[in-house]
Design an enzyme around this catalytic site. Structure first.
Site, PDB file in Angstrom:
ATOM      1  N   SER A  65       3.593   4.773 -13.504  1.00 17.57           N
ATOM      2  CA  SER A  65       2.922   3.410 -14.032  1.00 17.57           C
ATOM      3  C   SER A  65       4.018   2.347 -13.203  1.00 17.57           C
ATOM      4  O   SER A  65       4.946   2.203 -13.111  1.00 17.57           O
ATOM      5  CB  SER A  65       3.075   3.146 -15.313  1.00 17.57           C
ATOM      6  OG  SER A  65       4.275   3.026 -16.212  1.00 17.57           O
ATOM      7  N   HIS A  66       3.201   1.460 -12.768  1.00 20.18           N
ATOM      8  CA  HIS A  66       3.750   0.371 -12.032  1.00 20.18           C
ATOM      9  C   HIS A  66       2.689  -0.826 -11.933  1.00 20.18           C
ATOM     10  O   HIS A  66       1.588  -0.904 -12.339  1.00 20.18           O
ATOM     11  CB  HIS A  66       4.129   0.751 -10.677  1.00 20.18           C
ATOM     12  CG  HIS A  66       3.059   1.108  -9.770  1.00 20.18           C
ATOM     13  ND1 HIS A  66       2.556   2.381 -10.164  1.00 20.18           N
ATOM     14  CD2 HIS A  66       2.225   0.401  -8.782  1.00 20.18           C
ATOM     15  CE1 HIS A  66       1.602   2.574  -9.298  1.00 20.18           C
ATOM     16  NE2 HIS A  66       1.365   1.414  -8.600  1.00 20.18           N
ATOM     17  N   ALA A  67       3.139  -2.009 -11.638  1.00 17.75           N
ATOM     18  CA  ALA A  67       2.601  -3.280 -11.106  1.00 17.75           C
ATOM     19  C   ALA A  67       3.094  -4.130 -10.026  1.00 17.75           C
ATOM     20  O   ALA A  67       4.181  -3.383  -9.670  1.00 17.75           O
ATOM     21  CB  ALA A  67       2.135  -4.178 -12.376  1.00 17.75           C
TER      22      ALA A  67
END
Length: 147
Positions: A65-67
């Site tokens: 998960s990342h942004a």
């Protein structure tokens, strides 16, 4: 590089989660609690899932998960969470998920070496299995410290 980013305070072992949202929050909360990211970064991760689907399920059983880095990341870091029970994320090929890695990158480049180390770890079936079966943070750190 990896051992400097995944530390005892950013590891969750056999965390109980009801759904994929809880699993994402398990990873982001470790980083929020250490003041590495803000709530806005977690919100951006959920927005990405809503807009793009489960593309963050990068391999069987694994979510990265990342942004975008500009979404409230203060320090380069990662969290690692193993789940008590695997959870469906909506990925046809890679569900159910049992490992959540949350990447907090401060820019587009500084995390590349850590991602390489992470991929090396994922390619080592023995080390990956050790992490998934670990009952303590120290057992996970013992593996991470090799990379």
């Amino acid at each position: 590089m990896l051992k400097s980013l995944i530390v005892e305070d950013t590891i969750g072992v056999k965390v109980h989660c009801r759904n994929w949202e809880d699993a994402i929050k398990a990873g982001t909360s470790l980083l929020i609690n250490k003041n590495i990211i803000t709530q806005a970064y977690e919100d951006a991760i959920f927005k990405n899932f809503a807009e793009l689907g489960p593309y963050m399920v990068i391999a069987p059983g694994i979510v990265l998960s990342h942004a975008r880095p500009e979404n409230s990341v203060k320090t380069l870091s990662m969290s690692l969470v193993t789940l008590e029970k695997p959870i469906e994320f909506g990925s046809e090929c890679n569900d159910p998920v049992e490992l959540i890695i949350t990447l907090a990158a401060i820019d587009s480049n500084s995390h590349i070496a850590a991602l390489k180390d992470l991929m090396d770890l994922f390619m080592n079936a023995k080390d990956l299995t050790t992490i998934l079966k670990a009952s303590s943070k120290q057992k996970i750190l013992d593996v991470i410290n090799k990379y």
